[in-house]
Scaffold this active site. Structure first.
Site, mmCIF file in Angstrom:
data_model
loop_
_atom_site.group_PDB
_atom_site.id
_atom_site.type_symbol
_atom_site.label_atom_id
_atom_site.label_comp_id
_atom_site.label_asym_id
_atom_site.label_seq_id
_atom_site.Cartn_x
_atom_site.Cartn_y
_atom_site.Cartn_z
ATOM 1 N NE ARG A 101 -3.710 0.373 0.511
ATOM 2 C CZ ARG A 101 -4.775 0.336 -0.267
ATOM 3 N NH1 ARG A 101 -5.095 1.397 -1.007
ATOM 4 N NH2 ARG A 101 -5.528 -0.749 -0.344
ATOM 5 N N GLY A 334 -1.973 -3.735 8.931
ATOM 6 C CA GLY A 334 -3.143 -4.590 8.782
ATOM 7 C C GLY A 334 -3.475 -4.867 7.333
ATOM 8 C CG HIS A 336 -6.399 -0.113 3.628
ATOM 9 N ND1 HIS A 336 -5.791 1.113 3.486
ATOM 10 C CD2 HIS A 336 -7.325 -0.190 2.630
ATOM 11 C CE1 HIS A 336 -6.342 1.770 2.471
ATOM 12 N NE2 HIS A 336 -7.268 0.999 1.927
ATOM 13 C CB CYS A 337 -0.819 -1.849 5.916
ATOM 14 S SG CYS A 337 -1.528 -0.833 7.221
ATOM 15 C CB ILE A 338 -0.527 -6.355 3.498
ATOM 16 C CG1 ILE A 338 -1.892 -6.935 3.881
ATOM 17 C CG2 ILE A 338 0.350 -6.152 4.721
ATOM 18 C CD1 ILE A 338 -1.806 -8.330 4.498
#
Length: 347
Positions: A101, A334, A336-338
């Site tokens: 992301r 989390g 969204h970050c990955i």
């Protein structure tokens, strides 16, 4: 930003909202032992497998792996699930870590449905981690696989620091974008101009700061997310937790806009790591919206079901897939970050 170097906005591009139809979701398979030590890597890989299983029912999943050996391992794990392997693509592109992301491209579309990409500079969240600086190159290599037009603004920005509604508004935080470890030569007005010209937005909503345990200097995707053009889910706490005052301040800023419905999203009970004297950056706001599924983090917490129900209200045609996320957020991030969405070209 000149006529010789036009911006995406000048060329008619804008960043679609995450719920707009995807062509694909990008991931980078976990393997960094400093992020996910030996005792939790198997659990994190299981989390990835569940994510790919859910997402591959509705879109292509593009996965970065360092080499053929890691691809073979990931492929074998995915074959033990019900993932649609016809929708899974592997790219042998080396990465230092999983946070695509933040180092991957931001994809944009124009009115004709043509796709382009923005390649921001990545400096490992203010040069906090020298061993992860390589992922700026990883992002370039991802862009090079796409064959689309690429815009390079030449400033540091991570994808987790912004959230758009696809209708002219972006959320971000002062703690992150105004941090001198990112773009010390730019003013707040300068950054607004970049956001508007590269994301194709008209308005920047500045929130203050992020949650405890987040080493990104306050990424907005850990606490405030659009779920439609006019509704924002904002993490909220009215207890004596370390996050309560910060979250209440951000909530008030959003309510003061008077054009959005702002809905409180609970926070899980803080998860301390006593040996490291920190809390995990656990948050239900770090969900990810796929074509047919929404990936919702669960923490074996009493608030898990309530959070999933609140998020699910806004996506009645998509499956809410709750996936254990405690070991994943051990690495400071989390779902969204990955993940990074690649929108579908419109025809």
């Amino acid at each position: 930003m000149s006529e010789n170097n036009p911006t995406p906005k000048a060329c008619g591009y804008q960043m679609p909202a995450e719920w707009a139809e995807h062509e694909a979701t990008w991931l980078s398979w976990p393997k960094n032992p400093l992020t996910f030590p030996e005792e939790i890597i198997d659990s994190v890989e299981k989390t990835y497998s569940l994510m790919v299983e859910a997402l591959s029912r509705g879109e292509i999943v593009k996965i970065l792996v360092d080499d053929a050996a890691l691809e073979e391992r990931a492929r074998a794990l995915l074959k033990t699930t019900q993932a649609n392997m016809d929708n899974v693509q592997f790219f042998q592109i080396r990465s230092s870590d999983v946070w695509i992301r933040d180092y991957g491209p931001t994809f944009i579309l124009n009115a004709q449905g043509e796709k382009a990409a923005i390649k921001w500079d990545f400096n490992a969240w203010g040069a906090k981690y020298d061993d992860l600086l390589y992922d700026n190159i990883t992002g370039e290599n991802v862009v090079n696989t796409t064959g689309v037009r690429v815009f390079r603004p030449g400033i540091v920005l991570e994808g987790g620091s912004i959230d758009v509604n696809g209708h002219g508004v972006v959320l971000t935080t002062e703690q992150c974008l105004l941090n001198p470890n990112r773009n010390p030569h730019l003013t707040k007005a300068d950054l607004e101009e970049y956001l508007c010209n590269y994301l194709g937005v008209e308005k920047v909503v500045w929130l203050k700061s992020g949650i405890d345990g987040d080493d990104t200097d306050g990424h907005v995707d850990d606490f405030a997310r659009f779920v439609n053009a006019h509704t924002i889910l904002c993490s909220y706490a009215d207890d004596d937790s370390v996050d309560a005052q910060v979250l209440q301040t951000n909530f008030k800023i959003l309510k003061a806009q008077e054009v959005f419905e702002v809905v409180a999203l609970p926070m899980p009970t803080p998860i301390p790591l006593e040996e490291e004297e920190r809390n995990l950056p656990a948050s239900y706001a770090n969900f990810y919206i796929g074509n047919k599924a929404v990936l919702v983090p669960s923490f074996d917490d009493p608030a898990d079901a309530q959070a999933a129900a609140i998020i699910g209200k806004y996506f009645p045609d998509r499956e809410m897939v709750s996936i254990p996320a405690t070991d994943l957020v051990y690495g400071y991030g989390g779902f969204h970050c990955i993940t990074q969405q690649e929108p579908k070209r419109r025809v």
